[in-house]
Write a protein that holds these residues in place. Structure first.
Motif, PDB file in Angstrom:
ATOM      1  N   PRO A  43       0.868  -1.347  -0.044  1.00  0.00           N
ATOM      2  CA  PRO A  43      -0.127  -0.133  -0.111  1.00  0.00           C
ATOM      3  C   PRO A  43       0.910   1.209   0.081  1.00  0.00           C
ATOM      4  CG  PRO A  43      -0.928  -1.536   1.497  1.00  0.00           C
ATOM      5  CD  PRO A  43       0.418  -1.927   1.007  1.00  0.00           C
ATOM      6  N   THR A  45       0.568   4.096   1.595  1.00  0.00           N
ATOM      7  CA  THR A  45       0.831   4.238   3.104  1.00  0.00           C
ATOM      8  C   THR A  45       2.154   3.626   3.509  1.00  0.00           C
ATOM      9  OG1 THR A  45      -1.418   4.484   3.533  1.00  0.00           O
ATOM     10  CG2 THR A  45       0.096   4.224   5.399  1.00  0.00           C
ATOM     11  N   GLU A  46       2.456   2.483   3.190  1.00  0.00           N
ATOM     12  CA  GLU A  46       3.607   1.823   3.540  1.00  0.00           C
ATOM     13  C   GLU A  46       4.864   2.307   2.944  1.00  0.00           C
ATOM     14  OE1 GLU A  46       5.919  -0.885   6.009  1.00  0.00           O
ATOM     15  OE2 GLU A  46       4.011  -0.010   6.209  1.00  0.00           O
ATOM     16  N   VAL A  48       5.443   5.171   1.603  1.00  0.00           N
ATOM     17  CA  VAL A  48       5.627   6.473   1.925  1.00  0.00           C
ATOM     18  C   VAL A  48       6.438   6.629   3.172  1.00  0.00           C
ATOM     19  CG1 VAL A  48       4.554   8.782   2.790  1.00  0.00           C
ATOM     20  CG2 VAL A  48       3.527   7.890   0.661  1.00  0.00           C
ATOM     21  N   ARG A  49       6.024   5.538   4.197  1.00  0.00           N
ATOM     22  CA  ARG A  49       6.443   5.490   5.471  1.00  0.00           C
ATOM     23  C   ARG A  49       7.925   4.879   5.320  1.00  0.00           C
ATOM     24  NH1 ARG A  49       8.081   1.813   8.881  1.00  0.00           N
ATOM     25  NH2 ARG A  49       7.176  -0.022   7.644  1.00  0.00           N
ATOM     26  N   VAL A 104       2.889  13.808   2.462  1.00  0.00           N
ATOM     27  CA  VAL A 104       1.711  13.568   1.447  1.00  0.00           C
ATOM     28  C   VAL A 104       1.172  14.862   1.292  1.00  0.00           C
ATOM     29  CG1 VAL A 104      -0.203  12.372   0.831  1.00  0.00           C
ATOM     30  CG2 VAL A 104       1.594  11.436   2.190  1.00  0.00           C
ATOM     31  N   GLU A 147      -4.592   6.585  -4.620  1.00  0.00           N
ATOM     32  CA  GLU A 147      -4.640   6.097  -3.226  1.00  0.00           C
ATOM     33  C   GLU A 147      -4.594   7.085  -2.429  1.00  0.00           C
ATOM     34  OE1 GLU A 147      -2.188   2.924  -1.738  1.00  0.00           O
ATOM     35  OE2 GLU A 147      -2.052   1.873  -3.876  1.00  0.00           O
ATOM     36  N   GLU A 148      -5.087   7.018  -1.243  1.00  0.00           N
ATOM     37  CA  GLU A 148      -5.213   8.074  -0.179  1.00  0.00           C
ATOM     38  C   GLU A 148      -4.374   7.668   1.082  1.00  0.00           C
ATOM     39  OE1 GLU A 148      -8.921  10.695   0.486  1.00  0.00           O
ATOM     40  OE2 GLU A 148      -9.760   8.732  -0.403  1.00  0.00           O
ATOM     41  N   PRO A 149      -2.761   7.815   0.997  1.00  0.00           N
ATOM     42  CA  PRO A 149      -2.383   7.328   2.109  1.00  0.00           C
ATOM     43  C   PRO A 149      -2.452   7.742   3.456  1.00  0.00           C
ATOM     44  CG  PRO A 149      -0.859   8.496   0.842  1.00  0.00           C
ATOM     45  CD  PRO A 149      -2.108   8.442  -0.085  1.00  0.00           C
ATOM     46  N   ASP A 150      -3.069   9.229   3.488  1.00  0.00           N
ATOM     47  CA  ASP A 150      -3.284   9.753   4.836  1.00  0.00           C
ATOM     48  C   ASP A 150      -4.552  10.138   5.193  1.00  0.00           C
ATOM     49  OD1 ASP A 150      -3.528  12.043   3.169  1.00  0.00           O
ATOM     50  OD2 ASP A 150      -2.024  13.001   3.996  1.00  0.00           O
ATOM     51  N   ASP A 151      -5.641   9.424   4.315  1.00  0.00           N
ATOM     52  CA  ASP A 151      -7.084   9.725   4.273  1.00  0.00           C
ATOM     53  C   ASP A 151      -7.526  11.318   4.189  1.00  0.00           C
ATOM     54  OD1 ASP A 151      -7.707   7.035   4.880  1.00  0.00           O
ATOM     55  OD2 ASP A 151      -7.151   7.412   7.033  1.00  0.00           O
ATOM     56  N   ARG A 157      -0.437   6.713  -8.193  1.00  0.00           N
ATOM     57  CA  ARG A 157       0.428   5.829  -7.962  1.00  0.00           C
ATOM     58  C   ARG A 157       0.538   5.134  -9.411  1.00  0.00           C
ATOM     59  NH1 ARG A 157       0.924   1.272  -3.805  1.00  0.00           N
ATOM     60  NH2 ARG A 157       2.163  -0.180  -4.789  1.00  0.00           N
TER      61      ARG A 157
END
Length: 189
Positions: A43, A45-46, A48-49, A104, A147-151, A157
């Protein structure tokens, strides 16, 4: 005499040399077509982390220059060069809407520069940009999603598989010049 020597050691040495060459060639081919990291199923989110790597790249925007606030063809060129490098390397994922330091910011700042200012228009812009500069065959190795990595922010992507053949970037004509020479980009490190 020379003609009476035993040919078996020479045959064994030749077989060993051919085996080594075959294994070396197989390793090169396997390395070339194997993705560097299984990022396509990870994902955003991961990703980006974890931050940027040899197989993950972040770009703040795809069209808007963050310093001038204007549309900038150089920004578009950076997107194409990154995708071309992934195609000619081991593949990877480009996430647009994330700064180099992992903040983000989303694709919202690019939307005013799109013919259709929504995610469909954004996808159309990206695929058209890549198709016209990299060619239609390269597009079979590219997938564009959102995608919405931080809502709170929507990012674009772009997952890229390694191409089975070399891909050349054909830069668009610039005003007052003719066609430019194709460029070969590869991602290293």
């Amino acid at each position: 005499s020379l003609g009476d020597s035993d040919p078996r050691p020479l045959a064994v040495l030749l077989a060993l040399a051919l085996t080594i060459l075959f294994l070396l060639g197989a390793t090169v081919v396997e390395h070339r077509f194997r993705p560097a990291m299984r990022v396509h199923s990870t994902p955003a989110t991961e990703l980006v982390r974890l931050g940027e790597s040899g197989s993950v790249e972040f770009k703040s925007t795809a069209r808007r220059n963050q310093h001038t606030g204007e549309r900038d063809p150089a920004i578009e060129g950076a997107i194409v060069r990154t995708v071309c490098g992934f195609l000619n390397g081991r593949g990877g994922t480009l996430i647009v809407g994330v700064t180099d330091d992992g903040e983000v910011i989303g694709i919202g700042v690019d939307l005013p520069f799109m013919k259709f200012p929504d995610s469909d228009g954004y996808e159309l812009f990206i695929t058209d940009l890549l198709r016209t500069t990299l060619g239609m065959p390269a597009m079979s190795s590219v997938r564009v999603n959102f995608e919405e990595p931080d809502d709170a922010h929507l990012v674009c992507r772009i997952d890229v598989d390694p191409s089975p053949v070399p891909v050349y970037l054909t830069p668009p004509k610039t005003k007052g010049t003719g066609a430019r020479e194709p460029e070969f980009w590869v991602r290293a490190g």
